[in-house]
Design a protein around this motif. Structure first.
Motif, PDB file in Angstrom:
ATOM      1  N   LEU A  11      10.099 -24.554 -92.356  1.00 43.09           N
ATOM      2  CA  LEU A  11      10.235 -25.778 -93.147  1.00 43.09           C
ATOM      3  C   LEU A  11      11.669 -26.032 -93.611  1.00 43.09           C
ATOM      4  O   LEU A  11      12.062 -27.185 -93.817  1.00 43.09           O
ATOM      5  CB  LEU A  11       9.315 -25.711 -94.369  1.00 43.09           C
ATOM      6  CG  LEU A  11       7.821 -25.776 -94.078  1.00 43.09           C
ATOM      7  CD1 LEU A  11       7.018 -25.460 -95.336  1.00 43.09           C
ATOM      8  CD2 LEU A  11       7.417 -27.123 -93.520  1.00 43.09           C
ATOM      9  N   THR A  12      12.474 -24.988 -93.776  1.00 38.32           N
ATOM     10  CA  THR A  12      13.820 -25.120 -94.339  1.00 38.32           C
ATOM     11  C   THR A  12      14.687 -26.163 -93.625  1.00 38.32           C
ATOM     12  O   THR A  12      15.370 -26.940 -94.294  1.00 38.32           O
ATOM     13  CB  THR A  12      14.517 -23.745 -94.382  1.00 38.32           C
ATOM     14  OG1 THR A  12      13.766 -22.905 -95.266  1.00 38.32           O
ATOM     15  CG2 THR A  12      15.939 -23.856 -94.873  1.00 38.32           C
ATOM     16  N   ARG A  32       2.722 -22.802 -88.708  1.00 34.76           N
ATOM     17  CA  ARG A  32       3.772 -21.890 -88.237  1.00 34.76           C
ATOM     18  C   ARG A  32       3.986 -22.047 -86.728  1.00 34.76           C
ATOM     19  O   ARG A  32       5.109 -22.075 -86.251  1.00 34.76           O
ATOM     20  CB  ARG A  32       3.390 -20.435 -88.529  1.00 34.76           C
ATOM     21  CG  ARG A  32       3.585 -20.022 -89.931  1.00 34.76           C
ATOM     22  CD  ARG A  32       3.345 -18.499 -90.062  1.00 34.76           C
ATOM     23  NE  ARG A  32       3.329 -18.138 -91.449  1.00 34.76           N
ATOM     24  CZ  ARG A  32       2.263 -18.199 -92.239  1.00 34.76           C
ATOM     25  NH1 ARG A  32       1.095 -18.568 -91.740  1.00 34.76           N
ATOM     26  NH2 ARG A  32       2.334 -17.880 -93.501  1.00 34.76           N
ATOM     27  N   GLU A  33       2.881 -22.118 -85.988  1.00 40.36           N
ATOM     28  CA  GLU A  33       2.975 -22.247 -84.530  1.00 40.36           C
ATOM     29  C   GLU A  33       3.655 -23.546 -84.135  1.00 40.36           C
ATOM     30  O   GLU A  33       4.526 -23.564 -83.246  1.00 40.36           O
ATOM     31  CB  GLU A  33       1.589 -22.161 -83.905  1.00 40.36           C
ATOM     32  CG  GLU A  33       0.989 -20.777 -83.982  1.00 40.36           C
ATOM     33  CD  GLU A  33      -0.459 -20.704 -83.530  1.00 40.36           C
ATOM     34  OE1 GLU A  33      -1.114 -21.778 -83.380  1.00 40.36           O
ATOM     35  OE2 GLU A  33      -0.958 -19.577 -83.360  1.00 40.36           O
ATOM     36  N   LYS A  34       3.288 -24.648 -84.782  1.00 40.33           N
ATOM     37  CA  LYS A  34       3.910 -25.935 -84.461  1.00 40.33           C
ATOM     38  C   LYS A  34       5.395 -25.928 -84.802  1.00 40.33           C
ATOM     39  O   LYS A  34       6.219 -26.443 -84.038  1.00 40.33           O
ATOM     40  CB  LYS A  34       3.202 -27.071 -85.215  1.00 40.33           C
ATOM     41  CG  LYS A  34       1.807 -27.352 -84.690  1.00 40.33           C
ATOM     42  CD  LYS A  34       1.103 -28.398 -85.514  1.00 40.33           C
ATOM     43  CE  LYS A  34      -0.293 -28.655 -84.998  1.00 40.33           C
ATOM     44  NZ  LYS A  34      -1.017 -29.648 -85.788  1.00 40.33           N
ATOM     45  N   LEU A  35       5.762 -25.330 -85.939  1.00 33.70           N
ATOM     46  CA  LEU A  35       7.166 -25.266 -86.332  1.00 33.70           C
ATOM     47  C   LEU A  35       7.954 -24.349 -85.393  1.00 33.70           C
ATOM     48  O   LEU A  35       9.090 -24.639 -85.045  1.00 33.70           O
ATOM     49  CB  LEU A  35       7.289 -24.785 -87.786  1.00 33.70           C
ATOM     50  CG  LEU A  35       6.789 -25.807 -88.825  1.00 33.70           C
ATOM     51  CD1 LEU A  35       6.583 -25.148 -90.181  1.00 33.70           C
ATOM     52  CD2 LEU A  35       7.760 -26.980 -88.932  1.00 33.70           C
ATOM     53  N   ALA A  36       7.346 -23.247 -84.964  1.00 32.93           N
ATOM     54  CA  ALA A  36       8.004 -22.331 -84.024  1.00 32.93           C
ATOM     55  C   ALA A  36       8.241 -23.016 -82.682  1.00 32.93           C
ATOM     56  O   ALA A  36       9.309 -22.872 -82.079  1.00 32.93           O
ATOM     57  CB  ALA A  36       7.179 -21.054 -83.852  1.00 32.93           C
ATOM     58  N   VAL A  60      10.636 -37.310 -94.405  1.00 32.48           N
ATOM     59  CA  VAL A  60       9.374 -36.597 -94.215  1.00 32.48           C
ATOM     60  C   VAL A  60       8.719 -36.946 -92.881  1.00 32.48           C
ATOM     61  O   VAL A  60       7.982 -36.140 -92.316  1.00 32.48           O
ATOM     62  CB  VAL A  60       8.421 -36.827 -95.411  1.00 32.48           C
ATOM     63  CG1 VAL A  60       7.807 -38.219 -95.370  1.00 32.48           C
ATOM     64  CG2 VAL A  60       7.335 -35.761 -95.476  1.00 32.48           C
ATOM     65  N   ASN A  61       9.006 -38.134 -92.331  1.00 31.31           N
ATOM     66  CA  ASN A  61       8.432 -38.512 -91.041  1.00 31.31           C
ATOM     67  C   ASN A  61       8.840 -37.544 -89.929  1.00 31.31           C
ATOM     68  O   ASN A  61       8.107 -37.374 -88.960  1.00 31.31           O
ATOM     69  CB  ASN A  61       8.809 -39.943 -90.667  1.00 31.31           C
ATOM     70  CG  ASN A  61       8.039 -40.962 -91.476  1.00 31.31           C
ATOM     71  OD1 ASN A  61       7.022 -40.642 -92.090  1.00 31.31           O
ATOM     72  ND2 ASN A  61       8.533 -42.183 -91.515  1.00 31.31           N
ATOM     73  N   GLN A  62      10.006 -36.905 -90.071  1.00 32.40           N
ATOM     74  CA  GLN A  62      10.423 -35.914 -89.069  1.00 32.40           C
ATOM     75  C   GLN A  62       9.477 -34.710 -89.086  1.00 32.40           C
ATOM     76  O   GLN A  62       9.137 -34.171 -88.043  1.00 32.40           O
ATOM     77  CB  GLN A  62      11.863 -35.471 -89.316  1.00 32.40           C
ATOM     78  CG  GLN A  62      12.868 -36.543 -88.994  1.00 32.40           C
ATOM     79  CD  GLN A  62      14.300 -36.072 -89.177  1.00 32.40           C
ATOM     80  OE1 GLN A  62      14.580 -34.903 -89.393  1.00 32.40           O
ATOM     81  NE2 GLN A  62      15.233 -37.019 -89.104  1.00 32.40           N
ATOM     82  N   LEU A  63       9.054 -34.313 -90.283  1.00 33.12           N
ATOM     83  CA  LEU A  63       8.101 -33.213 -90.399  1.00 33.12           C
ATOM     84  C   LEU A  63       6.732 -33.638 -89.861  1.00 33.12           C
ATOM     85  O   LEU A  63       6.081 -32.878 -89.149  1.00 33.12           O
ATOM     86  CB  LEU A  63       7.979 -32.746 -91.849  1.00 33.12           C
ATOM     87  CG  LEU A  63       7.002 -31.602 -92.107  1.00 33.12           C
ATOM     88  CD1 LEU A  63       7.431 -30.340 -91.364  1.00 33.12           C
ATOM     89  CD2 LEU A  63       6.874 -31.332 -93.602  1.00 33.12           C
TER      90      LEU A  63
END
Length: 117
Positions: A8-9, A108-112, A16-19
């Motif tokens: 998330l950092t 976590r998987e999506k961010l990784a 927020v739309n990028q997240l």
């Protein structure tokens, strides 16, 4: 798997739309004290292996046996509550989360996967 904070950092200070494009849309959006609260929630039941200690009497070889740890299948409640806080311009300021039994693993998987691009 990366810690959720590490994933998330890079989004702090970003729209927020990028997240949303990485982990999906929140389950709830609320305006509180000029802050926008985006709440993501995962909850499901899962059969997992849980360590249980069973008291025992006897010998294991020549050593006294007092207790034995066993892995038992048990139904567990997998849960993740992720809150992302933005200002009124929808810029991410902070977040916090609470999880049970690694419930935030899908995020976590999506961010990784996003980081590895």
């Amino acid at each position: 798997m990366i810690p959720l904070e590490d994933g998330l950092t890079p989004f702090k200070g970003q729209p927020v739309n990028q997240l949303f494009s990485v982990i999906g849309f929140p389950d709830d959006i609320e305006l509180v004290d000029n802050k926008i609260i985006h709440t993501f929630h995962i909850e499901r039941n899962h059969i997992g292996l849980v360590t249980e200690t069973e008291h025992a009497n006897g010998l294991e070889g020549q050593d006294p046996l007092i207790a034995k740890d066993m892995m038992q299948p048990s139904q567990v409640n997998v849960e993740c509550a992720l809150t992302v806080i933005t200002d009124k311009k929808k810029i991410i300021e902070q977040w916090h989360y609470k999880e049970a039994y690694e419930g935030c693993t899908p995020y976590r998987e999506k961010l990784a996967n996003f980081e590895s691009r």
